[in-house]
Design an enzyme around this catalytic site. Structure first.
Site, mmCIF file in Angstrom:
data_model
loop_
_atom_site.group_PDB
_atom_site.id
_atom_site.type_symbol
_atom_site.label_atom_id
_atom_site.label_comp_id
_atom_site.label_asym_id
_atom_site.label_seq_id
_atom_site.Cartn_x
_atom_site.Cartn_y
_atom_site.Cartn_z
ATOM 1 N N LYS A 179 -8.777 3.245 6.427
ATOM 2 C CA LYS A 179 -7.783 4.263 6.075
ATOM 3 C C LYS A 179 -8.418 5.640 5.959
ATOM 4 O O LYS A 179 -7.830 6.644 6.393
ATOM 5 C CB LYS A 179 -7.101 3.884 4.753
ATOM 6 N N SER A 191 0.801 -1.230 0.000
ATOM 7 C CA SER A 191 0.000 0.000 0.000
ATOM 8 C C SER A 191 0.832 1.278 0.000
ATOM 9 O O SER A 191 0.351 2.330 -0.413
ATOM 10 C CB SER A 191 -0.944 0.013 1.210
#
Length: 334
Positions: free
Chosen positions: A274, A231
């Site tokens: 997130k 990520s």
């Protein structure tokens, strides 16, 4: 099934076994025979509602407190979640609530005068009942910085923001990576540097830069916390491009996405967690792969207020949106 201890046979042909685990560190042959159901941890809003509706009334009854004897609002519950617990569930939160209530009971019983006024728990006196804060969460930078980018990460206890820093010094062209990083994250750094070397003009980097004369150091703070996964790919690349172009990274912007050697931005998981971590950290703009738009569309709109999403397909788009146009003067790399 034959139990050799009791010497009794059981017919298990109609029995379904339900197993739970905090991680999938399970032998592959056994895992292959299971149906995996992933249950994400609670988000802050869900924890607050659970605490207000169930945990607080339950603990007040157990500790013999009435509603008119204590005042504890939703903001205190949120502070307990953020600064005193770090978990996917609410067990630790319930223990913190019970701890406060026990102290309130003791305080009221030991009072020299009987009082009908409720004990008020607020931000000023919370530490008197819960102790010093155990945890903290990251906050966005207040200024534009060279070589430092805010990334978004998923953990088993929710979303987090992480800062990726890079620096350059005269040397022999080596790259060092620190911060308790896993194999995949280190590979992302290698891919990012190789893409930069082969696409300097596309990224606005001076073609005369001799990479063999500089040492590059990439660091992710909080080394005690293990970090891994793809990520952070675009975050690392943005940090390096900022370093080589000497352009500052915009404040209040965060990103998440995997990169390829061809400069494409691939989707990643854990988007909801997130996004909530970014909002908590006062992030205003988020860069992510266009393929992740479907993940944004299913999130409750109340969690998206105040956030601007920039969907990209390539690293060139990331750099355009993440870096300022002004360069730092008197740089050897320009």
């Amino acid at each position: 099934f034959s139990d050799h201890y009791l010497e009794v046979d059981y017919d298990l042909s109609e029995v379904m076994f339900v197993c739970t685990a905090n991680s999938l560190n399970i032998p592959t042959p056994l895992l292959d025979r299971m149906e995996i159901i992933r249950i994400p941890g609670y988000i802050e809003d869900e924890k607050s509602k659970i605490a207000e509706k169930y945990l607080l009334p339950k603990q007040m009854e157990r500790n013999g407190l009435k509603n008119d004897e204590i005042s504890l609002d939703a903001q205190i519950i949120l502070s307990l979640i953020r600064y005193y617990t770090r978990e996917a569930g609410v067990r630790g939160l319930e223990r913190q609530i019970a701890k406060i209530l026990r102290k309130v009971v003791k305080e009221r019983l030991m009072a020299t005068k009987n009082t009908k006024k409720p004990t008020i728990i607020n931000e000023k006196n919370l530490e008197n009942y819960s102790g010093v804060r155990k945890f903290k969460f990251g906050v966005a930078d207040k200024s534009n910085v060279i070589g430092q980018v805010t990334g978004l990460a998923w953990t088993s206890v929710g979303g987090e923001i992480l800062f990726i820093e890079s620096s350059i010094s005269e040397g022999k062209g080596t790259m060092s990576i620190t911060g308790n990083l896993g194999k995949i994250m280190k590979e992302s750094a290698t891919i990012a540097l190789e893409f930069i070397k082969s696409n300097s003009s596309l990224l606005g980097i001076n073609k005369k830069v001799d990479y063999s004369k500089y040492n590059i150091h990439i660091h992710v703070p909080e080394g005690a916390t293990p970090k891994d996964g793809p990520s952070a790919g675009i975050t690392i690349l943005t940090s390096l491009v900022s370093l080589f172009t000497q352009k500052r990274v915009k404040k209040n912007i965060a990103m998440t996405g995997e990169i390829t050697l061809r400069g494409k931005v691939l989707p990643v998981g854990g988007i909801k967690e997130k996004i909530l971590a970014a909002k908590r950290a006062n992030i205003k703009e988020i860069i992510l792969s266009s393929y992740n738009k479907k993940d944004i569309d299913v999130i409750n709109i109340k969690y998206l207020k105040g956030l601007k999403f920039i969907y990209v397909n390539s690293m060139a788009e990331v750099i355009t949106n993440a870096l300022t146009n002004r360069k730092v003067i008197n740089s050897k790399l320009i």
